[in-house]
Design a protein around this motif. Structure first.
Motif, mmCIF file in Angstrom:
data_model
loop_
_atom_site.group_PDB
_atom_site.id
_atom_site.type_symbol
_atom_site.label_atom_id
_atom_site.label_comp_id
_atom_site.label_asym_id
_atom_site.label_seq_id
_atom_site.Cartn_x
_atom_site.Cartn_y
_atom_site.Cartn_z
ATOM 1 N N ALA A 174 0.836 -1.206 0.000
ATOM 2 C CA ALA A 174 0.000 0.000 0.000
ATOM 3 C C ALA A 174 0.869 1.254 0.000
ATOM 4 O O ALA A 174 1.853 1.318 0.733
ATOM 5 N N PRO A 175 0.500 2.250 -0.824
ATOM 6 C CA PRO A 175 1.328 3.453 -0.932
ATOM 7 C C PRO A 175 1.156 4.402 0.248
ATOM 8 O O PRO A 175 0.137 4.385 0.933
ATOM 9 N N HIS A 176 2.170 5.248 0.433
ATOM 10 C CA HIS A 176 2.008 6.399 1.321
ATOM 11 C C HIS A 176 1.014 7.369 0.677
ATOM 12 O O HIS A 176 0.823 7.365 -0.543
ATOM 13 N N PRO B 279 12.015 11.592 -0.065
ATOM 14 C CA PRO B 279 12.736 10.478 -0.714
ATOM 15 C C PRO B 279 12.185 9.096 -0.338
ATOM 16 O O PRO B 279 12.185 8.175 -1.152
ATOM 17 N N LYS B 280 11.705 8.948 0.907
ATOM 18 C CA LYS B 280 11.171 7.640 1.312
ATOM 19 C C LYS B 280 9.905 7.310 0.518
ATOM 20 O O LYS B 280 9.731 6.189 0.036
ATOM 21 N N LYS B 281 9.031 8.327 0.346
ATOM 22 C CA LYS B 281 7.801 8.083 -0.417
ATOM 23 C C LYS B 281 8.130 7.814 -1.889
ATOM 24 O O LYS B 281 7.503 6.965 -2.530
ATOM 25 N N ALA B 282 9.099 8.552 -2.430
ATOM 26 C CA ALA B 282 9.472 8.354 -3.834
ATOM 27 C C ALA B 282 10.068 6.954 -4.037
ATOM 28 O O ALA B 282 9.768 6.275 -5.028
ATOM 29 N N PHE B 283 10.887 6.521 -3.091
ATOM 30 C CA PHE B 283 11.503 5.182 -3.149
ATOM 31 C C PHE B 283 10.408 4.120 -3.109
ATOM 32 O O PHE B 283 10.403 3.168 -3.884
ATOM 33 N N GLN B 284 9.436 4.316 -2.212
ATOM 34 C CA GLN B 284 8.366 3.324 -2.105
ATOM 35 C C GLN B 284 7.514 3.289 -3.368
ATOM 36 O O GLN B 284 7.100 2.220 -3.819
ATOM 37 N N LYS C 229 6.789 -1.776 8.699
ATOM 38 C CA LYS C 229 5.425 -2.172 8.309
ATOM 39 C C LYS C 229 5.245 -2.289 6.805
ATOM 40 O O LYS C 229 4.163 -2.649 6.338
ATOM 41 N N ILE C 230 6.291 -1.928 6.024
ATOM 42 C CA ILE C 230 6.107 -1.925 4.568
ATOM 43 C C ILE C 230 7.224 -2.691 3.845
ATOM 44 O O ILE C 230 7.551 -2.389 2.701
ATOM 45 N N GLY C 231 7.763 -3.689 4.531
ATOM 46 C CA GLY C 231 8.896 -4.424 3.958
ATOM 47 C C GLY C 231 8.562 -5.115 2.641
ATOM 48 O O GLY C 231 9.398 -5.161 1.730
ATOM 49 N N GLY D 294 18.416 9.207 4.045
ATOM 50 C CA GLY D 294 17.686 8.881 5.272
ATOM 51 C C GLY D 294 17.631 7.394 5.588
ATOM 52 O O GLY D 294 17.068 6.989 6.608
ATOM 53 N N PHE D 295 18.198 6.544 4.704
ATOM 54 C CA PHE D 295 18.129 5.094 4.920
ATOM 55 C C PHE D 295 19.429 4.523 5.486
ATOM 56 O O PHE D 295 19.590 3.305 5.546
ATOM 57 N N GLY D 296 20.385 5.385 5.868
ATOM 58 C CA GLY D 296 21.679 4.880 6.317
ATOM 59 C C GLY D 296 21.799 4.809 7.829
ATOM 60 O O GLY D 296 20.871 5.170 8.564
ATOM 61 N N PHE D 297 22.952 4.356 8.301
ATOM 62 C CA PHE D 297 23.200 4.304 9.742
ATOM 63 C C PHE D 297 23.150 5.699 10.349
ATOM 64 O O PHE D 297 22.708 5.880 11.485
ATOM 65 N N ALA D 298 23.605 6.721 9.585
ATOM 66 C CA ALA D 298 23.638 8.083 10.132
ATOM 67 C C ALA D 298 22.238 8.523 10.551
ATOM 68 O O ALA D 298 22.072 9.235 11.549
ATOM 69 N N ALA D 299 21.220 8.093 9.801
ATOM 70 C CA ALA D 299 19.849 8.496 10.134
ATOM 71 C C ALA D 299 19.411 7.891 11.466
ATOM 72 O O ALA D 299 18.571 8.456 12.178
ATOM 73 N N CYS D 300 19.961 6.730 11.815
ATOM 74 C CA CYS D 300 19.634 6.111 13.112
ATOM 75 C C CYS D 300 20.415 6.799 14.229
ATOM 76 O O CYS D 300 19.872 7.101 15.291
#
Ligand SMILES: Cc1cc2nc3c(=O)[nH]c(=O)nc-3n(C[C@H](O)[C@H](O)[C@H](O)COP(=O)(O)OP(=O)(O)OC[C@H]3O[C@@H](n4cnc5c(N)ncnc54)[C@H](O)[C@@H]3O)c2cc1C
Length: 348
Positions: free
Chosen positions: A50-52, A59-64, A312-314, A339-345
């Motif tokens: 399911a889309p956002h 970028p997360k929404k575009a990636f999805q 929730k969207i794997g 935003g998907f890297g270790f730095a974001a965590c």
């Protein structure tokens, strides 16, 4: 000389999809999972792709979005090579609209979808009477209908990937030493192990429970109502999910929260009342501290990579995750959003 180019640790949807993408580029791949394919959160019942919502784009929404648009071809190729159905179908989704304000918002999002979804799917409002027989009631008389949402059957999809990988000669084993590049796609247990190894919190697990009913609406759109996914599957079942539990003792137990899920689903879709219940299932979603997927090179461990945090969207993210991880692992090309890297965590 090594016998494989890539060792993938973890045979959930991330690990199997990455193995598939790497083998599609002629890499020699081995998958290692001590518990076997689908033993983690990928072995469940629900399977919403399911889309956002199409607004506040990032970028997360575009990636999805890319991933959801890749899914049809991805699963068709997997099915073609392995001969096993994934249960994929882009059957769309219906959501009730609560009131006039909700209707205005839904229409604005429809305009957003026109701009952002590249003409590949629509988000629109329709009258309840225009929906088919498998539709929720709506206080406003209107429903949101989108044609981007799809479904797959998690267990079938895992079996489809296993069959396709084996058809290409990829070994899937319970134990083997590292050879070549190593991708850690080890789910929530992998996040806990990373916490311990790195001495700081990278992520954890969020338990979810779900229910499956015998009810044949296989061609109908799925329904999202009251925070629940109600998903007709290709095998004549309907899956209902899910709970969200930050605190839990037993990762795999089901309890009375499934009764509540079922009651809420039947309140929204009274036709489900009386359908035979055929299964309950619980699993633990891998949640990175950033709440985004965690993808990239393992800091300070040369030749090792991490693909985790599907949360929730794997399932929806898997085709694109597989593509960017194969780019990185095989070609050294990093197309992964910041935003998907270790730095974001660690930045939080
Ligand atoms: C109730 C519920 C409903 C859900 N519904 C949806 C949905 O509708 N749509 C959606 O997109 N997502 C959904 N999800 C989320 C989805 O299930 C996850 O995002 C996805 O399964 C994560 O996949 P994964 O491969 O990263 O992890 P997993 O599937 O957990 O796989 C990790 C694997 O690693 C293995 N492993 C662990 N340690 C090691 C080790 N040291 N070495 C090798 N292997 C190891 C495990 O055995 C496991 O097989 C749901 C989750 C739950 C719990």
């Amino acid at each position: 000389m090594t016998s494989v180019d890539v060792t993938v640790r973890g045979a959930g949807i991330f690990g199997l999809s990455i193995a598939w993408a790497c083998s599609s580029r002629a890499a020699r791949v081995r998958v290692v999972d001590p518990f076997g394919p689908g033993a983690g959160s990928s072995g469940g019942l629900v399977g919403a792709l399911a889309p956002h919502v199409p607004e506040n784009w990032n970028p997360k929404k575009a990636f999805q979005l890319d991933s959801l648009l890749m899914a049809e071809t991805f699963w068709a190729e997997v099915e073609d090579v392995g001969g096993v159905s994934s249960g994929y179908g882009r059957t769309g989704r219906l959501q009730p609209v609560a009131n006039d304000a909700g209707l205005d918002l839904a229409r604005a999002r429809g305009d957003g979808a026109k701009a952002l979804w590249q003409g590949q799917a629509v988000w629109e409002v329709i009258r309840v009477e225009e929906a088919g027989s498998f539709a929720p009631d709506s206080p406003s008389g209107w429903l949101i209908r989108d044609t981007l949402t799809a479904r797959m059957s998690p267990r079938r999809a895992g079996a489809a990937l296993v069959a396709a990988l084996r058809a290409r000669g990829v070994e899937i084993v319970q134990d083997a030493a590292d050879e070549g590049q190593v991708v850690w796609a080890t789910g929530w247990q992998g996040l806990l192990a990373l916490n311990a190894t790195m001495g700081r919190k990278v992520g954890d697990g969020v338990k979810g429970q779900s229910v499956s009913l015998r009810y044949d609406a296989r061609a109908a759109p799925q329904v999202f109502v009251d925070g629940l996914h109600i998903i007709p599957h290709v095998d004549g079942t309907v899956a209902i999910g899910s709970t969200s539990e930050r605190e839990f003792d037993d990762p795999a137990s089901v309890d009375a929260q499934c009764d509540t899920l079922l009651e809420r689903a039947c309140a929204a879709m009274p036709d489900l009342r009386g359908a035979d219940e055929i299964g309950r299932w619980a699993g633990v979603r891998p949640r990175a501290r950033s709440r985004a997927p965690l993808l990239g090179a393992w800091p300070d461990r040369n030749g090792h990579f991490v693909a985790n945090g599907g949360f929730k969207i794997g399932f929806g993210m898997a085709p694109k995750v597989a593509q960017v991880m194969a780019d990185l692992v095989l070609e050294g090309r990093d197309e992964i959003p910041d935003g998907f890297g270790f730095a974001a965590c660690f930045g939080k």
